[in-house]
Design a protein around this motif. Structure first.
Motif, PDB file in Angstrom:
ATOM      1  N   UNK A  67       0.879  -1.201  -0.157  1.00  0.00           N
ATOM      2  CA  UNK A  67      -0.226   0.070  -0.015  1.00  0.00           C
ATOM      3  C   UNK A  67       0.758   1.392  -0.359  1.00  0.00           C
ATOM      4  N   UNK A  68       1.989   1.060   0.870  1.00  0.00           N
ATOM      5  CA  UNK A  68       2.984   2.488   0.787  1.00  0.00           C
ATOM      6  C   UNK A  68       3.726   2.717  -0.401  1.00  0.00           C
ATOM      7  N   UNK A  69       4.013   1.521  -1.057  1.00  0.00           N
ATOM      8  CA  UNK A  69       4.976   1.575  -2.064  1.00  0.00           C
ATOM      9  C   UNK A  69       4.166   1.865  -3.549  1.00  0.00           C
ATOM     10  N   UNK A  70       2.630   1.384  -3.411  1.00  0.00           N
ATOM     11  CA  UNK A  70       1.880   1.350  -4.683  1.00  0.00           C
ATOM     12  C   UNK A  70       2.557   0.420  -5.601  1.00  0.00           C
ATOM     13  N   UNK A  71       2.937  -0.783  -5.159  1.00  0.00           N
ATOM     14  CA  UNK A  71       3.612  -1.870  -5.897  1.00  0.00           C
ATOM     15  C   UNK A  71       2.970  -3.263  -5.674  1.00  0.00           C
ATOM     16  N   UNK A  72       2.655  -3.816  -6.787  1.00  0.00           N
ATOM     17  CA  UNK A  72       2.304  -5.286  -6.697  1.00  0.00           C
ATOM     18  C   UNK A  72       3.126  -6.288  -6.294  1.00  0.00           C
ATOM     19  N   UNK A  73       4.253  -6.074  -6.190  1.00  0.00           N
ATOM     20  CA  UNK A  73       5.235  -7.178  -6.018  1.00  0.00           C
ATOM     21  C   UNK A  73       5.189  -7.463  -4.552  1.00  0.00           C
ATOM     22  N   UNK A  74       4.926  -6.643  -3.416  1.00  0.00           N
ATOM     23  CA  UNK A  74       4.936  -6.811  -2.128  1.00  0.00           C
ATOM     24  C   UNK A  74       3.538  -7.444  -1.643  1.00  0.00           C
ATOM     25  N   UNK A  75       2.705  -7.168  -2.582  1.00  0.00           N
ATOM     26  CA  UNK A  75       1.038  -7.606  -2.317  1.00  0.00           C
ATOM     27  C   UNK A  75       1.316  -9.215  -2.648  1.00  0.00           C
ATOM     28  N   UNK A  76       1.857  -9.447  -3.732  1.00  0.00           N
ATOM     29  CA  UNK A  76       1.987 -11.020  -4.094  1.00  0.00           C
ATOM     30  C   UNK A  76       2.809 -11.726  -3.137  1.00  0.00           C
ATOM     31  N   UNK A  77       3.855 -11.011  -2.394  1.00  0.00           N
ATOM     32  CA  UNK A  77       4.461 -11.637  -1.319  1.00  0.00           C
ATOM     33  C   UNK A  77       3.597 -11.712  -0.073  1.00  0.00           C
ATOM     34  N   UNK A  78       2.835 -10.765   0.148  1.00  0.00           N
ATOM     35  CA  UNK A  78       1.763 -10.976   1.281  1.00  0.00           C
ATOM     36  C   UNK A  78       0.782 -12.162   1.070  1.00  0.00           C
ATOM     37  N   UNK A  79       0.368 -12.428  -0.419  1.00  0.00           N
ATOM     38  CA  UNK A  79      -0.419 -13.417  -0.650  1.00  0.00           C
ATOM     39  C   UNK A  79       0.444 -14.647  -0.426  1.00  0.00           C
ATOM     40  N   UNK A  80       1.630 -14.886  -0.776  1.00  0.00           N
ATOM     41  CA  UNK A  80       2.415 -15.914  -0.473  1.00  0.00           C
ATOM     42  C   UNK A  80       2.547 -16.420   0.924  1.00  0.00           C
ATOM     43  N   UNK A  81       3.075 -15.177   1.644  1.00  0.00           N
ATOM     44  CA  UNK A  81       3.233 -15.503   3.109  1.00  0.00           C
ATOM     45  C   UNK A  81       1.721 -15.796   3.693  1.00  0.00           C
ATOM     46  N   UNK A  82       0.597 -15.128   3.218  1.00  0.00           N
ATOM     47  CA  UNK A  82      -0.702 -15.525   3.807  1.00  0.00           C
ATOM     48  C   UNK A  82      -1.055 -17.037   3.512  1.00  0.00           C
ATOM     49  N   UNK A  83      -0.868 -17.322   2.197  1.00  0.00           N
ATOM     50  CA  UNK A  83      -1.141 -18.710   2.067  1.00  0.00           C
ATOM     51  C   UNK A  83      -0.299 -19.638   2.884  1.00  0.00           C
ATOM     52  N   UNK A  84       1.077 -19.504   3.311  1.00  0.00           N
ATOM     53  CA  UNK A  84       1.667 -20.330   4.178  1.00  0.00           C
ATOM     54  C   UNK A  84       1.037 -20.394   5.623  1.00  0.00           C
ATOM     55  N   UNK A  85       0.597 -19.089   6.180  1.00  0.00           N
ATOM     56  CA  UNK A  85      -0.129 -19.025   7.306  1.00  0.00           C
ATOM     57  C   UNK A  85      -1.485 -19.472   7.388  1.00  0.00           C
TER      58      UNK A  85
END
Length: 189
Positions: free
Chosen positions: A148-166
């Motif tokens: 959200x802060x960087x307005x970049x999709x890459x950290x969001x994809x990382x978020x989804x990856x870690x979220x899937x693991x969680x």
């Protein structure tokens, strides 16, 4: 002007995805915390029960040893004073009966204590699953914030990856699946 609208629309879409991601992950974290707290409470109760059972076992073993010592004394008394042997027979019979009873009771108490201890390990395993889930979901929320802060999709994809693991470990914790990754547990432990 169209480019500005397109950039604003893209940012709004990204922020909507981030918001939805954070809401879902936060709800899962809250539910996981409730379940994990129940597991921790059950584990603490089992540990206390196991300690009580081991204390009962030790007390019974002490009674057994004292009764064995009383039996030896009665046998020595009978040997030292053959005239009292007949008088000591009822006491020796009572001691034999108590010895047999204490042996049976102490074995039952040992089995009870071992069963309580054995029930702790599966709860430890489930607790570990929720710890890993919490770590994955927390990292996912942090990555979403960066997106959200960087307005970049890459950290969001990382978020989804870690979220899937969680979420995987969250499901494993709720379902009681035997999903243990020892190196990860060691790293986080």
């Amino acid at each position: 002007m169209e480019v500005e609208i397109s950039v604003e629309a893209e940012k709004k879409r990204l922020n909507s995805r981030v918001a939805l991601t954070v809401v879902v992950l936060s709800v899962l974290m809250g539910l996981g915390k409730l379940k994990d707290d129940n597991i921790v409470q059950a584990r603490q109760l089992l540990k206390a029960d196991a300690a009580d059972a081991w204390s009962e076992y030790q007390a019974k073993k002490i009674k057994l040893h004292l009764t064995e010592a009383g039996m030896r004394q009665a046998e020595l008394l009978a040997l030292a004073n053959p005239a009292s042997a007949a008088a000591l027979k009822p006491q020796q019979e009572q001691l034999r009966h108590e010895l047999a009873r204490y042996k049976v009771e102490s074995e039952a108490l040992r089995g009870k204590a071992e069963a309580k201890e054995g029930a702790i390990e599966p709860l430890n395993a489930r607790h570990d699953l929720f710890d890993i889930s919490d770590a994955g979901l927390s990292i996912a929320v942090a990555c979403a914030a960066v997106a959200a802060l960087s307005a970049n999709l890459l950290p969001l994809f990382a978020s989804w990856g870690f979220g899937a693991l969680g979420i995987l470990f969250w499901l494993a914790g709720f379902a009681g699946w035997n999903l243990r990754i020892e190196w990860l547990i060691s790293l986080l432990g």
